[in-house]
Design an enzyme around this catalytic site. Structure first.
Site, PDB file in Angstrom:
ATOM      1  CD  GLU A  70      -2.919  -1.325   1.994  1.00 40.34           C
ATOM      2  OE1 GLU A  70      -3.867  -0.229   2.073  1.00 40.34           O
ATOM      3  OE2 GLU A  70      -2.557  -2.002   3.264  1.00 40.34           O
TER       4      GLU A  70
ATOM      5  CB  SER B 208      -5.249  -0.805  -1.347  1.00 38.23           C
ATOM      6  OG  SER B 208      -5.164   0.309   0.035  1.00 38.23           O
TER       7      SER B 208
ATOM      8  CE1 TYR C   4      -6.993   4.177  -2.887  1.00 37.25           C
ATOM      9  CE2 TYR C   4      -7.336   1.771  -3.260  1.00 37.25           C
ATOM     10  CZ  TYR C   4      -6.999   2.292  -2.168  1.00 37.25           C
ATOM     11  OH  TYR C   4      -6.734   2.205  -1.142  1.00 37.25           O
TER      12      TYR C   4
ATOM     13  NE  ARG D 250     -13.262   1.230   5.430  1.00 39.90           N
ATOM     14  CZ  ARG D 250     -12.108   1.419   4.564  1.00 39.90           C
ATOM     15  NH1 ARG D 250     -11.463   2.881   4.158  1.00 39.90           N
ATOM     16  NH2 ARG D 250     -11.897   0.485   4.169  1.00 39.90           N
TER      17      ARG D 250
ATOM     18  CG  ASP E  92     -14.784  -1.355   5.072  1.00 48.48           C
ATOM     19  OD1 ASP E  92     -15.226  -0.418   6.219  1.00 48.48           O
ATOM     20  OD2 ASP E  92     -13.279  -1.319   5.199  1.00 48.48           O
TER      21      ASP E  92
ATOM     22  CD  GLU F 159     -10.745  -5.069   4.973  1.00 47.35           C
ATOM     23  OE1 GLU F 159     -10.653  -6.108   5.251  1.00 47.35           O
ATOM     24  OE2 GLU F 159     -10.123  -4.336   4.337  1.00 47.35           O
TER      25      GLU F 159
ATOM     26  CG  ASN G 199      -9.636  -0.669   6.954  1.00 48.78           C
ATOM     27  OD1 ASN G 199      -8.329  -0.922   6.253  1.00 48.78           O
ATOM     28  ND2 ASN G 199     -10.786  -1.719   6.874  1.00 48.78           N
TER      29      ASN G 199
ATOM     30  N   GLY H 154      -7.513   5.112   4.297  1.00 44.37           N
ATOM     31  CA  GLY H 154      -6.914   6.016   2.913  1.00 44.37           C
ATOM     32  C   GLY H 154      -7.682   6.926   3.458  1.00 44.37           C
TER      33      GLY H 154
END
Length: 311
Positions: free
Chosen positions: A15, A152, A221, A259, A261, A273, A275, A279
């Site tokens: 990443e 990612s 992305y 974050r 999810d 998951e 994070n 990002g």
């Protein structure tokens, strides 16, 4: 004299490029409010200063020691997994984000599943495989194969047929020595961000990811995903998602912003998951979520820094 803030980007994981973009966004957002010190970790582990001169780990620690706080914006292993938090802890430098334990646990998708299930938050049924045991797995139904510790969506594959299994396992094992093989969960992809500030927790508006197929690296992305924030949710679903996000955030011991999810199924939220350093460009999911509630990107980053500095 303005407060010195170190922003760390890059890293040795897959990443690296995403982290460079996040760190640049964070540093730019802090300019004018703080004296920003930019540090970069090359893919080979070389530390560089703001002029891109190699300074080594010892040099980086010396620079960090001149700063009031560090903002480690390094996604994935050797950064988000508690590694940089440990460096800051040992150097006695306040830092933004989760501590060593929370970073390490959240990066390990298998352990995160165990924690979530223990507090009553469902996850996708799955099995943990190693390079030695992967050959014994027999395909019986569509599954998702992913590395245990990568981000990612690198190394993530949707396996629809038996012929796709071996290449998917190989792709995941190229990034990690352990992989997860999970059942495909049918549901809406919904993200919720949780922010600790001033001794309390703030939950962002939910964001829905609408994409044709797997939400992989290219979709994330390459502009192929449609982010809808705030997500159109029934009140009961919104509350269930927020409650589950706060519960997981607390159980993992997260700090700063994380974050969380989910898949929103007909039976309720299923955790995908967590994070702990998601990002973080202005157009990334978490800043978009908080912007929808009226908290701008520069103000969000400033809030994270101020809370990290506060005793």
């Amino acid at each position: 004299m303005s407060t010195r803030v170190a922003v760390i980007g890059g890293g040795v994981s897959c990443e690296h490029e995403v982290s460079l973009a996040s760190a640049a966004g964070v540093a730019d957002a802090l300019e004018g409010r703080y004296e920003v010190v930019r540090l970069t970790i090359d893919p080979d582990g070389t530390w560089r200063d703001g002029e891109q001169r190699p300074i080594g780990l010892a040099g980086a620690v010396a620079v960090l020691g001149t700063c009031a706080v560090a903002v480690p914006v390094v996604h994935g292993p050797h950064g988000e997994d508690g590694t940089l938090a440990a460096l800051c802890e040992l150097a006695g430098i306040p830092y933004v984000g989760s501590g060593v334990g929370a970073g390490a646990i959240a990066m390990d998708k298998w352990v995160t599943k165990l924690v979530a299930e223990a507090i009553g938050v469902p996850t996708a049924p799955g099995v943990l495989m190693s390079a030695a045991s992967a050959a014994s797995y027999r395909f019986t139904h569509p599954v998702v194969v992913k590395p245990v510790a990568a981000g990612s969506s690198h190394g993530v594959s949707l396996v629809r047929t038996a012929d796709e299994l071996a290449p998917a396992l190989a792709a995941a094992l190229a990034l990690d020595d352990r992989v997860l093989v999970e059942d495909v969960v049918v549901g809406r992809e919904i993200d919720v961000a949780v922010l600790a500030t001033g001794g309390g927790l703030v939950v962002s508006p939910a964001l829905e990811i609408v994409v044709d197929g797997l939400f992989d690296f290219d979709a994330k992305y390459g502009g192929g995903a449609d982010f809808r924030v705030p997500a159109a949710l029934e009140e009961v679903d919104r509350k269930a998602l927020e409650d589950a996000a706060v519960a997981v955030y607390g159980a993992l011991g997260c700090a700063g912003v994380a974050r969380v999810d989910f898949f929103l199924t007909s039976d309720g939220p299923v955790l995908n998951e967590v994070n702990t350093m998601p990002g973080f460009t202005e157009h990334s999911q978490v800043p978009r979520m908080f912007a929808a509630s009226g908290l701008s990107y520069p103000d969000l980053v400033d809030l994270l820094v101020r809370d990290a500095i506060a005793p």
